[in-house]
Motif scaffolding. Structure first.
Motif, PDB file in Angstrom:
ATOM      1  N   VAL A 118       0.909  -1.099  -0.096  1.00  0.00           N
ATOM      2  CA  VAL A 118       0.226  -0.041   0.220  1.00  0.00           C
ATOM      3  C   VAL A 118       1.182   1.293   0.203  1.00  0.00           C
ATOM      4  O   VAL A 118       1.041   2.268  -0.869  1.00  0.00           O
ATOM      5  N   LYS A 119       1.880   1.111   0.410  1.00  0.00           N
ATOM      6  CA  LYS A 119       2.673   2.285   1.333  1.00  0.00           C
ATOM      7  C   LYS A 119       3.643   3.125  -0.585  1.00  0.00           C
ATOM      8  O   LYS A 119       3.237   4.477  -0.415  1.00  0.00           O
ATOM      9  N   PRO A 120       3.311   1.968  -1.790  1.00  0.00           N
ATOM     10  CA  PRO A 120       4.041   3.231  -2.512  1.00  0.00           C
ATOM     11  C   PRO A 120       2.518   3.319  -3.711  1.00  0.00           C
ATOM     12  O   PRO A 120       2.693   4.884  -3.671  1.00  0.00           O
ATOM     13  N   ILE A 121       1.750   3.600  -3.173  1.00  0.00           N
ATOM     14  CA  ILE A 121       0.547   3.674  -3.867  1.00  0.00           C
ATOM     15  C   ILE A 121       0.219   5.055  -3.009  1.00  0.00           C
ATOM     16  O   ILE A 121      -0.076   6.423  -3.551  1.00  0.00           O
ATOM     17  N   ALA A 122       0.303   5.261  -1.614  1.00  0.00           N
ATOM     18  CA  ALA A 122      -0.335   5.687  -1.422  1.00  0.00           C
ATOM     19  C   ALA A 122       1.244   7.065  -0.903  1.00  0.00           C
ATOM     20  O   ALA A 122       0.368   8.514  -0.834  1.00  0.00           O
ATOM     21  N   ASP A 123       2.210   6.770  -1.178  1.00  0.00           N
ATOM     22  CA  ASP A 123       2.710   7.868  -1.543  1.00  0.00           C
ATOM     23  C   ASP A 123       2.953   8.913  -2.940  1.00  0.00           C
ATOM     24  O   ASP A 123       3.164   9.774  -3.017  1.00  0.00           O
ATOM     25  N   MET A 124       2.107   7.943  -3.830  1.00  0.00           N
ATOM     26  CA  MET A 124       1.646   8.849  -5.024  1.00  0.00           C
ATOM     27  C   MET A 124       0.334   9.431  -4.587  1.00  0.00           C
ATOM     28  O   MET A 124       0.610  10.387  -5.765  1.00  0.00           O
ATOM     29  N   LEU A 125      -0.044   8.517  -3.956  1.00  0.00           N
ATOM     30  CA  LEU A 125      -1.831   9.980  -4.136  1.00  0.00           C
ATOM     31  C   LEU A 125      -2.042  10.777  -2.957  1.00  0.00           C
ATOM     32  O   LEU A 125      -2.492  12.104  -2.917  1.00  0.00           O
ATOM     33  N   VAL A 126      -1.631  10.252  -1.474  1.00  0.00           N
ATOM     34  CA  VAL A 126      -1.525  10.944  -0.824  1.00  0.00           C
ATOM     35  C   VAL A 126      -1.130  12.624  -0.315  1.00  0.00           C
ATOM     36  O   VAL A 126      -1.484  13.689  -0.006  1.00  0.00           O
ATOM     37  N   PRO A 127       0.320  12.436  -0.969  1.00  0.00           N
ATOM     38  CA  PRO A 127       1.211  14.133  -1.604  1.00  0.00           C
ATOM     39  C   PRO A 127       0.055  14.893  -2.492  1.00  0.00           C
ATOM     40  O   PRO A 127      -0.259  16.069  -1.650  1.00  0.00           O
ATOM     41  N   ILE A 128      -1.000  15.046  -2.899  1.00  0.00           N
ATOM     42  CA  ILE A 128      -1.880  14.973  -4.101  1.00  0.00           C
ATOM     43  C   ILE A 128      -2.969  15.868  -2.363  1.00  0.00           C
ATOM     44  O   ILE A 128      -3.050  17.068  -2.197  1.00  0.00           O
ATOM     45  N   PHE A 129      -3.140  14.990  -1.812  1.00  0.00           N
ATOM     46  CA  PHE A 129      -3.801  15.377  -1.173  1.00  0.00           C
ATOM     47  C   PHE A 129      -3.511  16.693   0.131  1.00  0.00           C
ATOM     48  O   PHE A 129      -3.916  17.173   0.156  1.00  0.00           O
TER      49      PHE A 129
END
Length: 458
Positions: A325-336
């Motif tokens: 999950v972490k690399p996917i979160a690294d891609m999308l969470v910063p947008i938030f």
């Protein structure tokens, strides 16, 4: 043959308001350029924050403020009152291809909506990740002490913040309740990191703080689901409030109770799949379906994502799932995070403008309530002679990522005006800044020993 941009945006008619097919590629170009700005800002902010020994999320938030409506105007959004002429990215697109005012406005609107949708997906993944990292069994070990600390840490700032805004500043009920709710959460990630660094994560105080922070998150998500639903209706209906509280609680508790049954099915399905993504894809199917259910029953999508994380936290494959999950979160969470900061206009708190002084006073009030409302939780612990009450109270102060979720949803729902949203963001920034150094002071200068240091830093 249609251009890729036209194909993408023809599938989303709501994102292409009166958009000429020839201009659809410019929407894609604007989105791509926005993502370049977002990722660059997030890394610069996160790295600088890490060098100063602060959480990266704080640097991302401040970077968002810097590139957004408060300063550089590299990332601005139409829902916050900005127009195409305010956007530096739109200026770049105008250099590529001259646009009529109507076309520019349409492209700007579509670009902003795409980034906002990506940010929404980012926050859903963030709450799913937080759920995965919330150890329900560990909560049972710290037991009633952490539960009492968490309940006090939610009730005191919520009540004081809401009542103070309504009676001291004449803020309407719904915005006051939303701002009060934003004071409730505690960032488990930030607190856990500091406790680990100073070797206090496994201490009695550390266990109470972490346990209470997790319970805080759960209570905070329930509170968020309730107040967000109130903001949608625009009125306070006691029966509706009771329904929301009961349904949100039942939704989370029911998800946890059904977790053991579902976990076996989840592992069985993932073992049957032999292609790439055999673990992560079923997990996201479950997380997004739970988010859909949460939204469909008039709660919040993030409540469903959080519940999905709590359920899958109990699986045997939790550690591997968390890593995927972490690399996917690294891609999308910063947008938030960047988007939250970019949407804040700190100019509404400029003390040199008389009309802004009330907003600045409200920000000061929220900061005081945010700090005092958590520090008092240390004195909610009883039957523990010699316990470091100051450390427990200070450890509960940082709002971090969860406080930003409140601010973003409050602004998106229309419950928070610009000054109140900016006040909440400032509260999040200051509480997140203050907690690490003061937590170190409260525990003393002891460093982590091999016996104390955990195997994994959250």
């Amino acid at each position: 043959m249609n251009a890729p941009g036209a194909l993408i945006f023809s599938a989303f008619p709501l994102l292409a308001v009166e958009l000429d097919a020839n201009h659809a590629p410019l929407v894609l170009a604007g989105v791509l350029l926005s993502l370049v700005v977002i990722y660059f800002a997030s890394k610069v902010g996160g790295e600088l924050s890490g060098m100063l020994d602060f959480p990266p999320v704080l640097g991302e938030l401040i970077a968002g403020v810097a590139i957004g409506a408060s300063a550089l105007h590299l990332l601005v959004f139409p829902e916050n009152g900005a127009i195409a002429a305010d956007s530096v990215i739109m200026t770049v697109l105008q250099w590529i291809e001259p646009l009529t005012p109507a076309a520019a406005a349409s492209i700007f609107q579509s670009e902003g909506e795409v980034i906002s949708v990506l940010a929404e997906i980012g926050v859903i993944i963030l709450l799913f990740e937080i759920g995965l990292e919330s150890d329900v069994k560990e909560l049972q070990k710290v037991g009633y002490q952490a539960t009492i600390v968490a309940c006090v840490g939610v009730a005191v700032p919520f009540a004081a913040g809401t009542a103070g805004l309504m009676y001291l500043f004449n803020v309407p009920a719904i915005p006051a309740i939303f701002a009060g709710a934003a004071l409730t959460a505690t960032s488990i990630g930030i607190t856990s990191k500091v406790l680990s660094e100073i070797g206090q994560l496994k201490s009695k105080e550390g266990q109470i703080i972490v346990g209470a922070a997790v319970i805080d998150d759960i209570l905070g998500i329930i509170v968020l689901a309730v107040v967000a639903s109130l903001a949608k209706t625009g009125e306070i209906d006691i029966l509706n409030v009771v329904y929301l509280i009961v349904s949100a609680t039942a939704f989370l508790v029911g998800s946890i109770l059904l977790g053991n049954v579902f976990n076996k099915s989840f592992i069985a399905v993932s073992n049957l799949l032999k292609t790439r993504g055999n673990l992560i894809i079923p997990a996201f199917i479950f997380a997004f379906f739970m988010a859909f259910i949460g939204n469909a029953i008039h709660l919040e999508a993030i409540l469903g994502a959080f519940a999905a994380g709590l359920v899958l936290e109990e699986t045997d494959e939790r550690k591997e799932l968390d890593e995927q999950v972490k690399p996917i979160a690294d891609m999308l969470v910063p947008i938030f995070f960047i988007s939250v900061g970019a949407k804040v206009d700190l100019g509404v708190l400029n003390p040199f403008l008389p009309e802004n002084r009330v907003g600045l006073t409200i920000a000061t009030f929220l900061i005081l309530v945010a700090i005092v409302g958590k520090v008092v939780t240390g004195w909610a612990v009883f039957g523990q002679p010699g316990i470091n009450r100051w450390a427990i109270g200070i450890g509960m102060i940082p709002r971090g990522e969860v406080g930003l979720v409140f601010a973003a949803i409050g602004a998106a729902s229309g419950a928070l005006d610009k000054s109140l949203q900016a006040a909440i963001i400032i509260m999040v920034i200051l509480t997140t800044f203050l907690a690490p150094p003061f937590l170190r002071i409260a525990f003393g200068s002891a460093q982590a020993s091999p016996e104390q240091a955990p195997d994994v830093v959250p």
